[in-house]
Scaffold this active site. Structure first.
Site, short mmCIF file in Angstrom:
data_model
loop_
_atom_site.label_atom_id
_atom_site.label_comp_id
_atom_site.label_asym_id
_atom_site.label_seq_id
_atom_site.Cartn_x
_atom_site.Cartn_y
_atom_site.Cartn_z
CE LYS A 48 71.46 76.13 136.02
NZ LYS A 48 70.02 76.21 136.26
CE1 TYR A 57 66.40 62.96 134.22
CE2 TYR A 57 65.42 64.43 132.58
CZ TYR A 57 65.70 64.12 133.91
OH TYR A 57 65.28 64.95 134.89
CB CYS A 111 37.53 102.20 129.14
SG CYS A 111 39.30 102.28 128.93
CE LYS A 156 70.31 71.21 134.94
NZ LYS A 156 68.99 71.68 135.30
CG ASP A 212 64.21 75.60 132.08
OD1 ASP A 212 64.18 75.17 133.26
OD2 ASP A 212 64.24 76.79 131.79
CB CYS A 256 38.46 106.17 130.02
SG CYS A 256 38.48 105.02 131.40
CG ASP A 263 39.32 62.25 117.61
OD1 ASP A 263 40.30 62.00 118.34
OD2 ASP A 263 39.14 63.35 117.06
CB CYS A 295 40.40 100.61 133.30
SG CYS A 295 39.10 101.79 132.88
CB CYS A 346 41.95 104.28 132.90
SG CYS A 346 41.96 103.60 131.23
CD GLU A 406 71.11 62.29 129.34
OE1 GLU A 406 70.23 62.91 129.97
OE2 GLU A 406 71.48 61.15 129.63
S1 IVH Z 1 69.89 63.62 135.52
C1 IVH Z 1 71.10 62.63 139.99
N1 IVH Z 1 69.45 64.52 133.15
O1 IVH Z 1 67.95 68.81 136.31
C2 IVH Z 1 70.55 63.68 139.10
N2 IVH Z 1 68.57 65.76 134.97
O2 IVH Z 1 69.58 69.52 138.87
C3 IVH Z 1 69.81 63.07 138.03
N3 IVH Z 1 67.27 67.72 134.32
O3 IVH Z 1 66.10 67.40 138.92
C4 IVH Z 1 69.31 64.07 137.08
N4 IVH Z 1 67.50 67.47 132.14
O4 IVH Z 1 64.89 67.95 136.76
C5 IVH Z 1 69.26 64.73 134.46
N5 IVH Z 1 69.11 65.16 130.94
C6 IVH Z 1 68.91 65.37 132.24
C7 IVH Z 1 68.17 66.46 132.74
C8 IVH Z 1 68.04 66.62 134.12
C9 IVH Z 1 66.97 68.21 133.10
C10 IVH Z 1 66.85 68.33 135.60
C11 IVH Z 1 66.15 67.39 136.52
C12 IVH Z 1 66.92 67.37 137.80
C13 IVH Z 1 67.73 68.61 137.69
C14 IVH Z 1 69.04 68.36 138.38
#
Ligand code: IVH
Length: 669
Positions: free
Chosen positions: A315, A224, A433, A115, A117, A412, A38, A427, A409, A113
């Site tokens: 998925k 990625y 309350c 995915k 969220d 109360c 900082d 409420c 409520c 990799e």
């Molecule tokens: S590659 C051509 N790698 O999933 C597609 N996507 O449905 C390139 N996502 O819009 C995407 N993890 O938001 C890729 N390891 C990963 C990912 C990933 C999450 C999401 C991303 C994308 C959606 C595709």
């Protein structure tokens, strides 16, 4: 310091800060304390203020945010942001792998990799500098949310090493679970509606106009994919690992976040591993992504209209169970917000026994079209409380009654209200309350507010039930005789409580203000108001216009403050607290002298004459400035016992005079 010196010092500091930032947020290691970090940042900010000619859009000071974006400009993607085709079964993954094998000759490698969220982002860099960050939007064009993205510490603003001159990097911005849970807890405390899950809140946060709020939330990002003309690499994994060298936070092979395999067995193994292990990740994933590694082969496979043929997403199915909805009950929060809760026949889900699920608000009940005796489907997401995702209609009796949201409520009996634009029912009986009253007292005594030792929720409820307190101010009327006789109390605990109350008289104004529990006035806003208005009288007299002129106070907060003090009961509580000696005025540091004007000090070690805080106050009240870490700019170090050897060494190297506290005292007297 002249402007030329300033320029080189600004560059030096920026580099140092970028280095430590990367270490902390990308590599999860540290070499300096938060305080030192900082200090560096403050020093840089001061220089930038003093020498605005060297302002840099990618300075690390931009990380704290502050830029307001009223409308996010639309940007057309240079490379469309496609989606992935999804599957939920291993069979479909096997089919995909067979198609890939048919489509290309030669040996194949796949990169598996996670995915993530979160929210997809594309960031453009030119000559190693962050240029802009754009959301996916409809895939062809998205919104420029650069100011907000720059506050995410895992995303470098300047690159290192051997990066391509121009490229775009894509990744996913997400809410780490711990930060998401902290945010929802804070929102609960200030009476804001809660975010449903980490993904929604990441997406909502990125669309905020005030980037300093984004900065405070602690978003994170994995990168990625790299897009550009001459990347100088032949495959995906190689590029990802290269990007790590340029300073990006990329998935690491050592953590098994990314793995190169050469067969379907390897792919299935990765899927099975993460289907279990994802429960322990500090962020949410909703599946895994499998990509053909080699760029030549990717090109051969090409794209369908919506997605690449060289990649596929598997998925995970969310773990889902069904259970009987026994009853819907209603909780009343300290702000009067009514939360419906589904009480279920206990059932095992994700390692715990689930008995209750939040229904959020009346809209949610309506959306699910809940009926009495329904068999409901329950899932567990990032939130701690599981959610109801649907109803098994095949099991509903024709005679079952629809669940109607309550009109009064449950505590109360006051008729409930619903304010414009809000999903929650309230409420309105805030001063009568019971759960609202005890809830507000609980907030008043909480750690970040008055932090009253020896007093907890149970005792508050007990004191309220006994009729000893009706609001937070009544706490200060309590006597030893009254409390030592209470159940589970005793003289020792009663004395503790009274001492805790006494100590709270020292709590500074901004925390007292937070403790009052004005809806939407959280810790940060309370600080801003205290700093701007200085005392409670100014706040009581403030008009709407006065209020919205304060940093971080908008329409909603201003109206809430006005509404709060329009209520006589609340004004009486303030008056009583004031008469009991609580601080309702900002403590201004009185100026003793200007003997230390223009001098900057580092205070380090343990002292006997003064406390560290006292020393720092004395430095300021005599015109000097406190800085966090020793640099060539430091004028003096005030050293106590046990000053760290590294600091001592640095001070000596830079020839900075080291003062004992006695010497310092002599300097100001
Ligand atoms: S590659 C051509 N790698 O999933 C597609 N996507 O449905 C390139 N996502 O819009 C995407 N993890 O938001 C890729 N390891 C990963 C990912 C990933 C999450 C999401 C991303 C994308 C959606 C595709």
């Amino acid at each position: 310091m002249n402007t030329v010196e300033a320029k080189s010092r600004i560059e030096e500091l920026s580099e140092l800060i970028n280095y430590h930032n990367h270490l902390y947020y990308v590599e999860s290691r540290t070499e300096i304390s938060d305080e030192e970090f900082d200090g560096l940042l403050r020093a840089l900010q001061e220089l930038e203020n003093q020498f605005p000619e060297w302002a840099d859009a990618n300075s690390p000071t931009k990380r704290v945010g502050g830029d307001i974006t009223k409308k996010f400009p639309t940007v057309v993607h240079e490379y469309p942001m496609l989606s992935l085709s999804n599957t939920y079964s291993t069979e479909e993954i096997i089919d995909w792998e067979n198609r890939v094998k048919k489509g290309v000759g030669g040996p194949l490698n796949y990169v598996c990799e996670l995915k993530y969220d979160g929210v997809a982002i594309g960031i453009r860099y030119e000559n190693g500098e962050f240029v802009r960050a754009v959301t996916r939007g409809d895939g062809m064009q998205g919104e420029d949310i650069s100011a907000n993205v720059k506050t995410i510490r895992a995303i470098p603003l300047k690159l290192r090493g051997d990066y391509p001159a121009v490229f775009e990097i894509r990744g996913e911005i997400f809410f780490p679970l711990a930060n998401f849970q902290r945010l929802n807890k804070e929102r609960e405390e200030t009476g804001e509606s809660l975010f449903a899950n980490p993904r929604n809140s990441a997406s909502g946060t990125l669309k905020l106009q005030d980037s300093s709020v984004v900065a405070s939330r602690g978003l994170d990002c994995f990168l990625y994919g790299v897009y550009g003309e001459d990347l100088g690499t032949i495959g995906h994994l190689e590029t990802v690992n290269k990007a790590a060298q340029w300073g990006f936070k990329t998935p690491k092979e050592v953590l098994n976040y990314i793995r190169k395999v050469s067969s379907i067995e390897g792919i299935v193994d990765f899927i099975q591993y993460w289907d279990k292990a994802r429960a322990d990740l500090p962020f949410e994933i909703d599946g895994v992504v499998i990509k053909v590694d080699d760029y030549q082969q990717q090109k051969q496979l090409g794209f369908t209209a919506k997605s690449p043929r060289w990649a596929i997403a598997y998925k995970f199915k969310a773990e889902r169970v069904s259970s009987l909805l026994e009853e819907v009950t209603y909780q009343v929060g300290r702000t009067g917000a009514i939360t419906p809760v589904a009480n279920l026949t206990p059932i095992a889900l994700g390692g715990t026994i689930v008995k209750r699920a939040s229904l959020h608000n009346s809209d949610q009940i309506e959306k699910l079209d809940l009926h009495e005796g329904d068999i409901v489907y329950v899932e567990k997401g990032g939130e701690i409380i599981p959610k109801i995702v649907g109803v098994d209609l095949s099991q509903r009796k024709a005679t079952a009654n629809k669940i109607e949201f309550i009109e009064n409520c449950p505590e109360c009996n006051s008729p409930l209200v619903r304010y414009d634009g809000e999903a929650q029912h309230y409420c309105p009986n805030d001063t009568g309350c019971p759960p609202q009253i005890t809830g507000r007292i609980d907030h008043f005594i909480s750690r970040k507010a008055m932090n009253i030792d020896g007093l907890g929720t149970e005792t508050v409820t007990q004191l309220f039930k006994e009729g000893l307190i009706h609001n937070s101010a009544d706490l200060y009327d309590l006597t030893l005789e009254q409390i030592e006789g209470l159940e589970r109390m005793g003289t020792k605990s009663a004395e503790n409580l009274l001492n805790g109350l006494k100590a709270s008289l020292e709590v500074p104004f901004e925390r007292v203000l937070f403790a009052l529990g004005i809806r939407h006035v959280g810790e940060t806003v309370a600080k801003k108001i205290a700093k701007s208005l200085k005392n409670i009288d100014n706040l009581l007299l403030a008009t709407y216009d006065d209020l919205i002129a304060i940093d971080e106070v908008g329409d909603k907060i201003a109206l809430s403050i006005i509404r709060h003090f329009r209520d006589e009961t609340n004004v009486r509580i303030v008056d009583k607290l004031r008469s009991k000696g609580l601080r309702f005025e900002l403590e201004e540091i009185a100026q003793d002298s200007n003997k230390l004007e223009g001098k900057s000090f580092v205070v380090s070690g343990v002292f006997t004459l003064f406390s560290r805080d006292e020393l720092k106050k004395l430095i300021e009240s005599n015109g000097g400035k406190n800085v966090g870490s020793i640099s060539a700019k430091t004028d003096f170090v005030v050293a106590g016992e046990n000053m760290g050897p590294a600091k001592l060494d640095k001070a000596n190297k830079l020839n900075i005079p080291i003062l004992s506290e006695q010497e310092f005292n002599a300097m100001i007297s």
